[in-house]
Write an enzyme that holds these catalytic residues in place. Structure first.
Site, PDB file in Angstrom:
ATOM      1  N   VAL A   1     -25.453   9.765 162.733  1.00 17.18           N
ATOM      2  CA  VAL A   1     -25.166   8.936 161.563  1.00 17.18           C
ATOM      3  C   VAL A   1     -26.003   7.666 161.574  1.00 17.18           C
ATOM      4  O   VAL A   1     -25.612   6.640 161.055  1.00 17.18           O
ATOM      5  CB  VAL A   1     -23.663   8.575 161.490  1.00 17.18           C
ATOM      6  CG1 VAL A   1     -22.856   9.810 161.188  1.00 17.18           C
ATOM      7  CG2 VAL A   1     -23.184   7.924 162.783  1.00 17.18           C
TER       8      VAL A   1
ATOM      9  N   PRO B   1     -29.130 -11.711 156.702  1.00 17.68           N
ATOM     10  CA  PRO B   1     -28.574 -12.080 158.011  1.00 17.68           C
ATOM     11  C   PRO B   1     -27.113 -11.704 158.154  1.00 17.68           C
ATOM     12  O   PRO B   1     -26.387 -11.532 157.175  1.00 17.68           O
ATOM     13  CB  PRO B   1     -28.718 -13.604 157.997  1.00 17.68           C
ATOM     14  CG  PRO B   1     -28.464 -13.963 156.557  1.00 17.68           C
ATOM     15  CD  PRO B   1     -29.068 -12.835 155.749  1.00 17.68           C
TER      16      PRO B   1
ATOM     17  N   GLY C   1     -17.553  17.220 166.788  1.00 18.21           N
ATOM     18  CA  GLY C   1     -17.766  16.085 167.692  1.00 18.21           C
ATOM     19  C   GLY C   1     -18.686  15.052 167.077  1.00 18.21           C
ATOM     20  O   GLY C   1     -18.434  14.559 165.978  1.00 18.21           O
TER      21      GLY C   1
ATOM     22  N   LEU D   1     -19.535  12.710 157.977  1.00 13.08           N
ATOM     23  CA  LEU D   1     -20.313  13.393 156.949  1.00 13.08           C
ATOM     24  C   LEU D   1     -19.493  14.412 156.183  1.00 13.08           C
ATOM     25  O   LEU D   1     -19.841  14.776 155.055  1.00 13.08           O
ATOM     26  CB  LEU D   1     -21.529  14.077 157.586  1.00 13.08           C
ATOM     27  CG  LEU D   1     -22.534  13.147 158.266  1.00 13.08           C
ATOM     28  CD1 LEU D   1     -23.635  13.956 158.930  1.00 13.08           C
ATOM     29  CD2 LEU D   1     -23.128  12.158 157.269  1.00 13.08           C
TER      30      LEU D   1
ATOM     31  N   VAL E   1     -15.762  27.424 165.851  1.00 13.47           N
ATOM     32  CA  VAL E   1     -14.731  27.814 164.888  1.00 13.47           C
ATOM     33  C   VAL E   1     -15.288  28.937 164.019  1.00 13.47           C
ATOM     34  O   VAL E   1     -16.333  28.793 163.371  1.00 13.47           O
ATOM     35  CB  VAL E   1     -14.307  26.622 164.012  1.00 13.47           C
ATOM     36  CG1 VAL E   1     -13.317  27.071 162.933  1.00 13.47           C
ATOM     37  CG2 VAL E   1     -13.690  25.516 164.863  1.00 13.47           C
TER      38      VAL E   1
ATOM     39  N   LYS F   1     -28.609  -6.645 167.075  1.00  8.91           N
ATOM     40  CA  LYS F   1     -29.109  -6.655 165.697  1.00  8.91           C
ATOM     41  C   LYS F   1     -28.580  -7.895 164.986  1.00  8.91           C
ATOM     42  O   LYS F   1     -27.362  -8.054 164.820  1.00  8.91           O
ATOM     43  CB  LYS F   1     -28.650  -5.385 164.972  1.00  8.91           C
ATOM     44  CG  LYS F   1     -28.979  -5.328 163.480  1.00  8.91           C
ATOM     45  CD  LYS F   1     -28.428  -4.043 162.869  1.00  8.91           C
ATOM     46  CE  LYS F   1     -28.580  -4.013 161.367  1.00  8.91           C
ATOM     47  NZ  LYS F   1     -28.002  -2.785 160.770  1.00  8.91           N
TER      48      LYS F   1
ATOM     49  N   ILE G   1     -24.056  24.050 168.346  1.00  8.12           N
ATOM     50  CA  ILE G   1     -24.306  23.496 167.010  1.00  8.12           C
ATOM     51  C   ILE G   1     -24.659  22.029 167.176  1.00  8.12           C
ATOM     52  O   ILE G   1     -23.863  21.241 167.665  1.00  8.12           O
ATOM     53  CB  ILE G   1     -23.081  23.647 166.093  1.00  8.12           C
ATOM     54  CG1 ILE G   1     -22.707  25.120 165.953  1.00  8.12           C
ATOM     55  CG2 ILE G   1     -23.354  23.020 164.729  1.00  8.12           C
ATOM     56  CD1 ILE G   1     -21.434  25.350 165.160  1.00  8.12           C
TER      57      ILE G   1
ATOM     58  N   TYR H   1     -19.013  -5.755 149.645  1.00  2.00           N
ATOM     59  CA  TYR H   1     -19.889  -6.826 150.132  1.00  2.00           C
ATOM     60  C   TYR H   1     -19.502  -8.127 149.433  1.00  2.00           C
ATOM     61  O   TYR H   1     -19.204  -8.128 148.237  1.00  2.00           O
ATOM     62  CB  TYR H   1     -21.351  -6.484 149.862  1.00  2.00           C
ATOM     63  CG  TYR H   1     -21.868  -5.397 150.781  1.00  2.00           C
ATOM     64  CD1 TYR H   1     -22.612  -5.713 151.910  1.00  2.00           C
ATOM     65  CD2 TYR H   1     -21.613  -4.052 150.515  1.00  2.00           C
ATOM     66  CE1 TYR H   1     -23.076  -4.725 152.758  1.00  2.00           C
ATOM     67  CE2 TYR H   1     -22.073  -3.054 151.360  1.00  2.00           C
ATOM     68  CZ  TYR H   1     -22.805  -3.397 152.478  1.00  2.00           C
ATOM     69  OH  TYR H   1     -23.261  -2.418 153.311  1.00  2.00           O
TER      70      TYR H   1
ATOM     71  N   VAL I   1     -25.909  15.963 163.308  1.00  3.73           N
ATOM     72  CA  VAL I   1     -26.906  15.270 162.500  1.00  3.73           C
ATOM     73  C   VAL I   1     -27.114  13.845 163.014  1.00  3.73           C
ATOM     74  O   VAL I   1     -28.212  13.322 163.037  1.00  3.73           O
ATOM     75  CB  VAL I   1     -26.475  15.250 161.017  1.00  3.73           C
ATOM     76  CG1 VAL I   1     -27.432  14.410 160.184  1.00  3.73           C
ATOM     77  CG2 VAL I   1     -26.404  16.671 160.479  1.00  3.73           C
TER      78      VAL I   1
END
Length: 504
Positions: free
Chosen positions: A45, A96, A11, A345, A186, A76, A40, A454, A43
């Site tokens: 992101v 910016p 998830g 990840l 699992v 932001k 579980i 970029y 982490v």
């Protein structure tokens, strides 16, 4: 082969973003099941995004006033980078997001950068040319208030958000779209004779089969790396940071202590502040600050880093415990193997600078949806998918590494090492050679456009913002400074017309 059932394993933001996008596209046509274990933890992101996240929510038809309050989100306008450069006049700069007001400012910025590269005594810091920097400095939101009282978007923008709350919000939305959710662990992965994945075995629910699988199991990469043995390609030789300490902090009771603009409820910029052994993020949410220190474990340990971070934050973090995270920077050799793709990840991780991970998650899922729609599960679709995802990640590696190569801190061995690293891609080496010489930088950007993630403004902001110039040899005429001053005043006036930040 037509897909009938997709099983997403794992998830968090990666799993539920994927579930939402796939269910939005294939609702009623393909059954989607997501299995995760509440025992579980995830982490996460990060807590900042690029403007691409706006497109994600528009695709799902979810308005800001629905998801932002649920995720403690704020706006932001860009990222501020203090402390990366020891060069005079370049101690800090703001990267910016573009605005509708920036056409003349960007043109002048490029001209002044060229003049400085040619030796003229100018100081082209991005802050003076782009409206978003003035908007963020004043703590304003990225919307212009018109004379008739209406509001319109004046700038591109991203968001700050609580990553765990975002995952929970998307979980509920995905379930409304018909995604089946199974809370289970699992314990085994069964493969077919042909080498693909047949099913996953769950601790309580037994066998869960599907004809296509999505690996969102985080660093473990349970399906791709463990079951299918897809090789992992480290980029530790280019991006040395491999750990972080994350530590929330409360807002100060007196808002004037937080900002030079106490009238704003929440700041509208991410801070990426260079530190002795890496850098520190500082992200404003509606309920707290999100903070963290990214570093290389070869130069400092977790206890040292947490102590430095707590000292930097002061008593505002006293009530919070720190989270310690480790990773090996790099990516999978490919992200679609047999009947499985990796998202999040599980496909690799670089580092949090410039908030790349959420963009990679979104792109990876959107690209799979797009290619399945056009080419099905063909070898052509798989090849194009792997090529484009690798190109995105490799382009991010170039841009991230450039931050370190052109930094000018020399206070620790860490900074001396990352600056003097000679391991880089041919594309990045070509860009840096062009910038440091009198070669046309724009021509080289155009030459390498297929490999770059970029674009022009971002590269100019990074290199000029960190003061990557030789010492000036020619006195610039007084008239050369006038356009920058006019733009500075114009941008400040534009920021005054933007709304105060109201958070989510």
């Amino acid at each position: 082969m037509q897909l009938k059932k997709i099983v997403i394993v794992g998830g968090g933001a990666a799993g539920w973003m994927s579930a939402c996008l796939m269910a939005q596209q294939w609702r009623g046509d393909i059954a989607i099941t997501l299995v995760e274990s509440s025992a579980i933890g995830t982490v996460g992101v990060g807590e900042g995004s690029t403007p691409f996240l706006r497109d994600f929510f528009q695709t799902l038809n979810i308005p800001e006033d629905e998801w932002m309050p649920a995720c403690n989100a704020t706006y932001k306008c860009g990222i501020r980078f203090p402390g990366w450069s020891s060069r005079e006049d370049f101690a800090s700069y703001f990267h910016p997001f573009n605005t509708e007001l920036d056409q003349s400012g960007a043109i002048q910025f490029f001209k002044d950068c060229y003049a400085r590269r040619m030796g003229y005594d100018l100081t082209p810091v991005p802050d003076d040319y782009f409206a978003a920097s003035a908007i963020a400095k004043m703590g304003r939101a990225p919307f212009a208030k018109m004379s008739d009282g209406s509001v319109q978007v004046a700038t591109d923008f991203g968001y700050h958000f609580d990553s765990h709350l975002l995952g929970e919000f998307l979980k509920q939305h995905a379930k409304r779209l018909g995604v089946v959710h199974i809370d289970d662990k699992v314990v085994d992965v069964k493969c077919t004779e042909a080498g693909g994945i047949d099913s996953v075995q769950l601790a309580q629910s037994g066998r869960l089969a599907g004809d296509f699988f999505v690996d969102c199991t985080g660093f473990k990469s349970l399906l791709m790396r463990e079951a299918l043995a897809v090789p992992f390609i480290s980029c530790q030789d280019r991006l040395s940071n491999n750990a972080a300490v994350a530590l929330p902090a409360r807002y100060a009771e007196n808002k004037a202590q937080e900002s030079a603009q106490p009238q704003a409820r929440f700041p509208t910029e991410t801070i990426a502040q260079a530190m002795p052994y890496g850098w520190m993020w500082r992200i404003p949410l509606t309920q707290r600050w999100g903070n963290g220190y990214v570093f290389d474990r070869n130069y400092a340990d977790f206890d040292q880093i947490e102590a430095q971070l707590r000292e930097q934050l002061g008593s505002a973090c006293d009530d919070f415990s720190a989270r310690r995270i480790m990773w090996e920077p790099g990516r999978l050799q490919h992200h679609w193997e047999k009947n499985c793709i990796a998202i999040g990840l599980s496909q690799g991780f670089l580092e949090p600078l410039e908030a790349p991970m959420l963009r990679i998650i979104q792109f990876t899922c959107e690209r799979f949806v797009e290619l399945y729609q056009s080419d099905g599960l063909s070898g052509r679709a798989q090849q194009r998918f792997n090529q484009s995802v690798n190109q995105l990640i490799d382009g991010n590696i170039d841009y991230l590494q450039a931050h370190y190569l052109v930094s000018s801190r020399t206070d620790t061995a860490y900074w001396k090492t990352v600056q003097n690293n000679q391991v880089m891609s041919p594309e990045l080496a070509r860009l840096l050679r062009a910038w440091r010489s009198k070669e046309s930088f724009d021509s080289v950007l155009s030459e390498l456009s297929d490999a770059l993630v970029y674009h022009k403004t971002s590269w100019y902001c990074l290199l000029a913002g960190k003061g990557e110039f030789n010492l000036p040899t020619k006195q610039a005429p007084a008239s050369a400074h006038a356009p920058k001053q006019r733009l500075k005043e114009y941008n400040a006036k534009g920021a005054q017309n933007c709304l105060l930040t109201e958070g989510g």
